[in-house]
Design an enzyme around this catalytic site. Structure first.
Site, PDB file in Angstrom:
ATOM      1  N   GLU A   1      33.593-119.085  66.193  1.00  0.00           N
ATOM      2  CA  GLU A   1      32.389-118.810  66.970  1.00  0.00           C
ATOM      3  C   GLU A   1      31.419-118.132  66.007  1.00  0.00           C
ATOM      4  OE1 GLU A   1      32.952-116.339  70.453  1.00  0.00           O
ATOM      5  OE2 GLU A   1      30.796-116.377  70.863  1.00  0.00           O
TER       6      GLU A   1
ATOM      7  N   ARG B   1      48.450-114.283  65.634  1.00  0.00           N
ATOM      8  CA  ARG B   1      47.317-113.917  64.792  1.00  0.00           C
ATOM      9  C   ARG B   1      47.767-112.957  63.705  1.00  0.00           C
ATOM     10  NH1 ARG B   1      42.317-111.941  66.504  1.00  0.00           N
ATOM     11  NH2 ARG B   1      42.288-113.634  67.964  1.00  0.00           N
TER      12      ARG B   1
ATOM     13  N   LYS C   1      35.721-108.743  65.402  1.00  0.00           N
ATOM     14  CA  LYS C   1      34.341-108.902  64.932  1.00  0.00           C
ATOM     15  C   LYS C   1      33.423-107.862  65.559  1.00  0.00           C
ATOM     16  CE  LYS C   1      34.554-113.507  65.360  1.00  0.00           C
ATOM     17  NZ  LYS C   1      34.138-114.910  65.486  1.00  0.00           N
TER      18      LYS C   1
END
Ligand code: ATP
Ligand code: MG
Length: 560
Positions: free
Chosen positions: A40, A264, A274
């Protein structure tokens, strides 16, 4: 023998590869393996993304397939072209080439048509319930949710309302389009998930064309499908979304990629979300996204990490099915290993004290042969000027040395690297009692490379000629956070409290008079100190170096 070999290669497969191989064996991937990396564009890529990049591109490469880059740009409010550009730069820098570049926003029209298709099948409806009502009525996993009063609207009414949503007749949040699945499903994601929301926001690519935007779950699988992706690799938190991913593909009767989830990457002594990285930048805790202390790919790049070291790191940690935390020392190990092979050697004195060789002729200068890289003969040699007055590291002298201190002390001998053996005779101190000058005697017959240079001493230290060296700014970075899990804070506290106050120390150092390469990112080993690279703030008049990593794991030692 054959069997054994096969067993071995079987063992080496990670679980994603095992899935891919079994799909190939079952004839599911007739057109080859196709993966994608779907960021994204709402921030810069971090080391966790690097793991995903290496995995997606790595799988495709291993099986002769292809990988796309796709920007998952369905949330116009947080996204920006600045991020798109940085993401592309980072993926390329890591050494990967995508097959096609796509944007979920390119599929908005197709996604819209598919939504109409679902409405016509009676499998989607416009809901005017408020956000709160929708959440509340979804209920809890152990009991069925409550169906919306709008759930049984007619197809015609839904078509009309959805078209008007697109036409911009309604304000933000007025209504949503939901999939009509199962309000009693034990999987909350199947309880009539939202497909579209109204957002009168300008999108960085589609401008004001759209005022309804698809949700991640509705956009992602369909985008994969359009691109012919065979394996949609994502992180573990999407495992519970998989039934929904499958439901959309099945009910739209379109190509159905296989979603595969892996754990992850988490790394200690840093944060990876982020949102938090953005906060560090916005609030000035670091200088920028590419501050060398940031866990971003551009941060590592500026710090002096090489693409190979990051790829090796990703390879070494493997692909896990369960969440775990990787020790940052492993990444540091990987970069050391790579830089040891490739970094040019040079001498630098970071914390200097002056030394005089009393029996060396005043004004004499000798050019000493120094090896640029002992690991790589093709790197050649260089000349380093030597004279009567030298800088050495303050730490390399001790007035009252412990037994195994093999460096300089009164009466002790060391070799000056590439030069002579010297003996320390006496010292001078300043008013504060600090050593200000070390008097030594040198032995001319011990010059490195000469026939009589065989005499052995236990220690070798580096040096620079006072009249010939230049000064440089050296930025000594340490971990950005001082605790292993900076995110792990009690209620009312923030990860910012765990910032390491000593994560950056700037020193003025002495370095050799000439460098082979002073371009941004040129990599050096300051002998006996660590690996350094040229920072982008560096100019020919004022060199600036960043410390990539120390030569040894000093942190691990401190913890003991
Ligand atoms: P963040 O939570 O840091 O904002 P994200 O998952 O929202 O990350 P995306 O841009 O959506 O970031 O991620 C792009 C791809 O990278 C996704 O496939 C995602 O699963 C993967 N990814 C993100 N973070 C990690 C991580 N820590 N380890 C492995 N893969 C990751
Ligand atoms: Mg995301």
């Amino acid at each position: 023998m054959e069997e054994k070999k096969e067993e071995q290669s079987e063992k080496m497969l990670n679980f994603v590869e095992a899935i891919v191989e079994s799909d190939i064996a079952e004839g599911k991937c007739k057109n080859g393996i196709y993966t994608r990396f779907p960021p994204e564009p709402n921030g810069y890529l971090h080391i966790g993304h690097a793991k995903s990049i290496c995995l997606n591109f790595g799988i495709a490469k291993k099986y002769g397939g292809k990988t796309n880059i796709r920007f998952d740009d369905t949330n116009p409010v947080k996204e920006d072209v600045e991020y798109v550009d940085s993401i592309k730069e980072d993926v390329k820098w890591l050494g990967f080439e995508w097959n096609e570049e796509h944007y979920a926003s390119d599929y908005f029209e197709q996604l819209y048509q598919w939504a109409i298709d679902l409405i016509k099948q009676g499998k989607a409806y416009v809901d005017n319930s408020s956000q709160e009502e929708i959440s509340k009525n979804r209920g809890v996993p152990t009991a069925p949710g409550i169906e919306s009063p709008y759930r049984n609207r007619s197809v015609e009414e839904n078509l009309d309302l959805f078209q008007r949503m697109r036409a911009g007749e309604f304000p933000d949040g007025y209504c949503v389009l939901r999939a009509k699945i199962d309000m009693a499903s034990p999987n909350m994601h199947m309880r009539d998930p939202i497909m579209y929301r109204i957002l009168h926001a300008t999108h960085h690519r589609t401008g004001d064309k759209w005022c309804i935007y698809p949700m991640y779950d509705y956009a992602h699988g369909q985008s994969d499908s359009i691109e012919g992706i065979t394996h949609s690799i994502c992180t573990l938190e999407f495992e519970v979304h998989r039934p929904l991913y499958d439901w959309f593909c099945e009910n739209l009767h379109i190509h159905h990629p296989q979603q595969v989830e892996f754990a992850r990457l988490n790394v200690n002594y840093t944060v990876m979300s982020k949102r938090k990285l953005l906060q560090l930048v916005k609030e000035g805790y670091v200088s920028s996204w590419d501050d060398p202390r940031m866990p971003t790919i551009c941060g590592f790049r500026r710090r002096g990490y090489t693409p190979a070291s990051i790829r090796n790191f990703a390879e070494t940690i493997g692909v896990a099915k369960r969440e775990n935390v990787i020790d940052i020392s492993l990444l540091e190990f990987c970069v050391r290993e790579d830089l040891n092979k490739h970094a040019l050697r040079t001498m630098a004195v970071l914390n200097p004290v002056k030394l005089v060789i009393d029996n060396y002729p005043e004004g004499q200068v000798e050019m000493m042969d120094a090896v640029n890289n002992p690991e790589d003969a093709s790197a050649g040699t260089r000349k380093v000027p030597f004279s009567k007055y030298l800088w050495i590291e303050r730490d390399d002298f001790m007035e009252n040395p412990p037994k195994k201190f093999f460096r300089l002390a009164i009466g002790q001998e060391v070799r000056l690297k590439y030069a002579y053996i010297i003996r320390c005779d006496s010292i001078e101190k300043d008013e504060q009692g600090e050593v200000k000058l070390i008097h030594c005697t040198y032995f001319p017959e011990t010059r490195s490379g000469s026939a009589e240079s065989n005499r052995k001493v236990k220690g070798t230290i580096h040096w620079l000629s006072v009249d010939h060296c230049q000064t440089a700014e050296v930025r000594l970075f340490d971990r950005l956070f001082s605790v292993p899990e900076p995110d792990n804070v009690e209620e009312g506290h923030t990860f910012l409290e765990n910032l390491n106050p000593d994560s950056l120390k700037v020193v003025s150092a002495y370095v050799e008079p000439a460098f082979i390469d002073t371009n941004y990112l040129a990599k050096y080993q300051f002998e006996r100190i660590g690996y350094f690279c040229i920072d982008k703030d560096s100019t020919p008049e004022k060199l600036v170096f960043n410390r990539t990593v120390t030569l040894k794991d000093s942190w691990a030692k401190m913890q003991k």
